[in-house]
Design an enzyme around this catalytic site. Structure first.
Site, PDB file in Angstrom:
ATOM      1  CB  SER A  50      31.078  28.809  31.088  1.00  0.00           C
ATOM      2  OG  SER A  50      32.276  29.666  31.374  1.00  0.00           O
TER       3      SER A  50
ATOM      4  CE1 TYR B 123      34.578  28.328  26.910  1.00  0.00           C
ATOM      5  CE2 TYR B 123      33.800  29.660  28.412  1.00  0.00           C
ATOM      6  CZ  TYR B 123      34.617  28.757  27.840  1.00  0.00           C
ATOM      7  OH  TYR B 123      34.239  27.624  28.326  1.00  0.00           O
TER       8      TYR B 123
HETATM    9  P1  NAP Z   1      37.720  20.083  25.551  1.00  0.00           P
HETATM   10  O1  NAP Z   1      38.136  18.781  26.194  1.00  0.00           O
HETATM   11  O2  NAP Z   1      38.271  20.880  24.769  1.00  0.00           O
HETATM   12  O3  NAP Z   1      36.235  19.787  24.630  1.00  0.00           O
HETATM   13  C1  NAP Z   1      35.750  19.861  23.650  1.00  0.00           C
HETATM   14  C2  NAP Z   1      35.064  18.360  22.875  1.00  0.00           C
HETATM   15  O4  NAP Z   1      34.492  18.884  21.814  1.00  0.00           O
HETATM   16  C3  NAP Z   1      35.731  17.757  21.647  1.00  0.00           C
HETATM   17  O5  NAP Z   1      35.167  16.316  21.683  1.00  0.00           O
HETATM   18  C4  NAP Z   1      35.858  17.582  20.277  1.00  0.00           C
HETATM   19  O6  NAP Z   1      36.447  17.214  19.765  1.00  0.00           O
HETATM   20  C5  NAP Z   1      34.731  18.974  20.043  1.00  0.00           C
HETATM   21  N1  NAP Z   1      34.137  19.793  19.815  1.00  0.00           N
HETATM   22  C6  NAP Z   1      34.795  20.918  19.517  1.00  0.00           C
HETATM   23  N2  NAP Z   1      34.190  21.960  18.341  1.00  0.00           N
HETATM   24  C7  NAP Z   1      33.481  20.956  17.356  1.00  0.00           C
HETATM   25  C8  NAP Z   1      32.691  21.490  16.626  1.00  0.00           C
HETATM   26  N3  NAP Z   1      32.719  22.494  15.982  1.00  0.00           N
HETATM   27  N4  NAP Z   1      31.832  20.607  16.146  1.00  0.00           N
HETATM   28  C9  NAP Z   1      31.729  19.012  16.109  1.00  0.00           C
HETATM   29  N5  NAP Z   1      32.154  18.823  17.423  1.00  0.00           N
HETATM   30  C10 NAP Z   1      33.869  19.442  18.671  1.00  0.00           C
HETATM   31  O7  NAP Z   1      36.915  20.988  26.296  1.00  0.00           O
HETATM   32  P2  NAP Z   1      35.693  20.605  27.869  1.00  0.00           P
HETATM   33  O8  NAP Z   1      36.849  21.292  28.262  1.00  0.00           O
HETATM   34  O9  NAP Z   1      35.579  19.305  28.213  1.00  0.00           O
HETATM   35  O10 NAP Z   1      34.331  21.420  27.681  1.00  0.00           O
HETATM   36  C11 NAP Z   1      33.174  20.624  27.101  1.00  0.00           C
HETATM   37  C12 NAP Z   1      32.185  22.476  27.509  1.00  0.00           C
HETATM   38  O11 NAP Z   1      32.394  22.696  28.247  1.00  0.00           O
HETATM   39  C13 NAP Z   1      32.652  23.199  26.067  1.00  0.00           C
HETATM   40  O12 NAP Z   1      31.388  23.744  25.873  1.00  0.00           O
HETATM   41  C14 NAP Z   1      33.123  24.326  27.484  1.00  0.00           C
HETATM   42  O13 NAP Z   1      32.909  25.601  27.260  1.00  0.00           O
HETATM   43  C15 NAP Z   1      32.390  23.694  28.127  1.00  0.00           C
HETATM   44  N6  NAP Z   1      33.476  24.295  29.619  1.00  0.00           N
HETATM   45  C16 NAP Z   1      34.092  23.389  30.373  1.00  0.00           C
HETATM   46  C17 NAP Z   1      34.703  24.124  31.387  1.00  0.00           C
HETATM   47  C18 NAP Z   1      36.400  23.637  31.878  1.00  0.00           C
HETATM   48  O14 NAP Z   1      36.775  23.972  32.928  1.00  0.00           O
HETATM   49  N7  NAP Z   1      36.624  22.603  31.206  1.00  0.00           N
HETATM   50  C19 NAP Z   1      33.487  25.038  32.491  1.00  0.00           C
HETATM   51  C20 NAP Z   1      32.953  25.642  31.575  1.00  0.00           C
HETATM   52  C21 NAP Z   1      32.223  24.469  30.751  1.00  0.00           C
HETATM   53  P3  NAP Z   1      36.912  17.526  18.253  1.00  0.00           P
HETATM   54  O15 NAP Z   1      38.482  18.538  18.759  1.00  0.00           O
HETATM   55  O16 NAP Z   1      37.011  16.518  17.866  1.00  0.00           O
HETATM   56  O17 NAP Z   1      35.938  17.794  17.239  1.00  0.00           O
HETATM   57  C1  GCO Z   2      39.298  30.645  31.588  1.00  0.00           C
HETATM   58  C2  GCO Z   2      38.562  29.219  31.118  1.00  0.00           C
HETATM   59  C3  GCO Z   2      37.624  29.085  31.747  1.00  0.00           C
HETATM   60  C4  GCO Z   2      36.601  27.384  31.315  1.00  0.00           C
HETATM   61  C5  GCO Z   2      34.894  27.188  32.159  1.00  0.00           C
HETATM   62  C6  GCO Z   2      34.943  28.302  33.066  1.00  0.00           C
HETATM   63  O1  GCO Z   2      40.330  30.414  30.477  1.00  0.00           O
HETATM   64  O2  GCO Z   2      38.758  31.278  31.871  1.00  0.00           O
HETATM   65  O3  GCO Z   2      39.654  28.147  30.125  1.00  0.00           O
HETATM   66  O4  GCO Z   2      36.716  29.669  30.813  1.00  0.00           O
HETATM   67  O5  GCO Z   2      36.813  26.696  30.319  1.00  0.00           O
HETATM   68  O6  GCO Z   2      34.446  27.825  31.037  1.00  0.00           O
HETATM   69  O7  GCO Z   2      32.944  27.971  33.695  1.00  0.00           O
END
Ligand code: NAP
Ligand code: GCO
Length: 269
Positions: free
Chosen positions: A150, A163
């Site tokens: 992230s 986080y």
């Molecule tokens: P999201 O839309 O909230 O999707 C999260 C996924 O993880 C869902 O499929 C959820 O399904 C599953 N999950 C959560 N807790 C779990 C557990 N204990 N066991 C198994 N599955 C679990 O999140 P996203 O934005 O796609 O993010 C995916 C990854 O990328 C995360 O690690 C997040 O921190 C990272 N990330 C996101 C962003 C962003 O801007 N969106 C940026 C950087 C990094 P269920 O709820 O059914 O379990």
């Molecule tokens: C926040 C966001 C971030 C993103 C992502 C950035 O509240 O600042 O949720 O943490 O999800 O991980 O790379």
């Protein structure tokens, strides 16, 4: 095209993407399936699993199986892995530790229980699932582990102490898996998405009652040289690279896919 196809093909490889019922994990799994991989994914909720299976089928990804598994539970992870290996008749070649949550709470108001839950899902689970798949990778002398890091692997901000601690730790777990298992031709790298439009970030993009943009939404667009939020599609090429033979000598790196956020000091007021 032959050379490019050969280097980036995932033909016949088995990829396990955690938390791929929607969001970033779904986009990665779909991309891998389109590159020829056989795909296993998990999530915690049955309705999410069923919806995801239907979506994969609609999107033309045939060789995809879903499992209910909480990645923080080592027993569930072990039995899910055995089931995956049995169902596909092969061991996992590519693991993407994607499952994650965020809790946006000022640190002095956050309970230790909430803090631990974020660390458990976003960091400890990557250890648990990697630990489970590594022995077969060592035996095969081949494997790819991709940890979804992230901006918060590098930066802090108000309300995201747990986080940021987890994602900073995940960066170092990535380097350590590389250090410990690189000699077995196993590559462990991180993907560091910028701000991506998914359910996780939806509250930061909600329209205000008067129809104007959420202040955080405007802040992120101004902080990103690309002047937009990322899409899950933006992450597909970079994660394909990290899963493919094209990255066989890339190890212990975090590939930031952030529209330039980490390079930019921000707009002058
Ligand atoms: P999201 O839309 O909230 O999707 C999260 C996924 O993880 C869902 O499929 C959820 O399904 C599953 N999950 C959560 N807790 C779990 C557990 N204990 N066991 C198994 N599955 C679990 O999140 P996203 O934005 O796609 O993010 C995916 C990854 O990328 C995360 O690690 C997040 O921190 C990272 N990330 C996101 C962003 C962003 O801007 N969106 C940026 C950087 C990094 P269920 O709820 O059914 O379990
Ligand atoms: C926040 C966001 C971030 C993103 C992502 C950035 O509240 O600042 O949720 O943490 O999800 O991980 O790379």
């Amino acid at each position: 095209m032959g050379f490019v196809n050969d280097k980036f093909s995932l033909e016949g490889k088995l990829a396990w993407i955690t938390g791929a019922s929607y969001g970033i994990g779904y986009a990665i799994a779909l991309c891998y399936a389109r590159a020829g991989a056989r795909v296993a994914f998990n999530c915690r909720h049955r309705d999410g699993l069923e919806k995801a299976l239907a979506a994969y089928a609609t999107d033309g990804a045939a060789d995809v199986r879903g499992y209910i598994c909480d990645v923080t539970d080592e027993g569930q992870v072990k039995s899910t892995l055995s089931q995956i290996e049995k169902d596909f008749g092969q061991s996992v070649d590519i693991l993407v530790n994607n499952a994650g949550i965020i809790k946006r709470i000022p640190m002095t108001e956050m309970s230790a229980e909430d803090f631990r839950q974020v660390i458990d899902i976003d960091l400890t689970a990557a250890f648990i699932v990697s630990k489970a798949v590594l022995p077969a990778m060592v035996e095969k002398r081949r494997g790819k582990i991709i940890n979804i890091c992230s901006m918060m692997s590098e930066l802090g901000r108000e309300t995201v102490s747990a986080y940021a601690a987890a994602k900073g730790g995940l960066k170092m777990l990535t380097r350590n898996i590389c250090s410990e298992y690189g000699k077995y031709n196993i590559q462990c790298n991180g993907l560091g998405p910028g701000y991506i439009a998914t359910p996780q970030t939806a509250p930061l993009r909600e329209r205000q009652p008067d129809g104007s943009r959420h202040p955080f939404d405007s802040f992120i667009v101004a902080k990103t040289p690309a002047e937009r939020w990322g899409t899950t599609d933006d992450l597909q090429g970079p994660t394909l690279f990290l899963a493919s033979e094209a990255s066989d000598f890339v190890n212990g790196q975090i590939l930031y896919v952030d529209g330039g956020i980490l390079a930019y000091i921000g707009k002058q007021p």
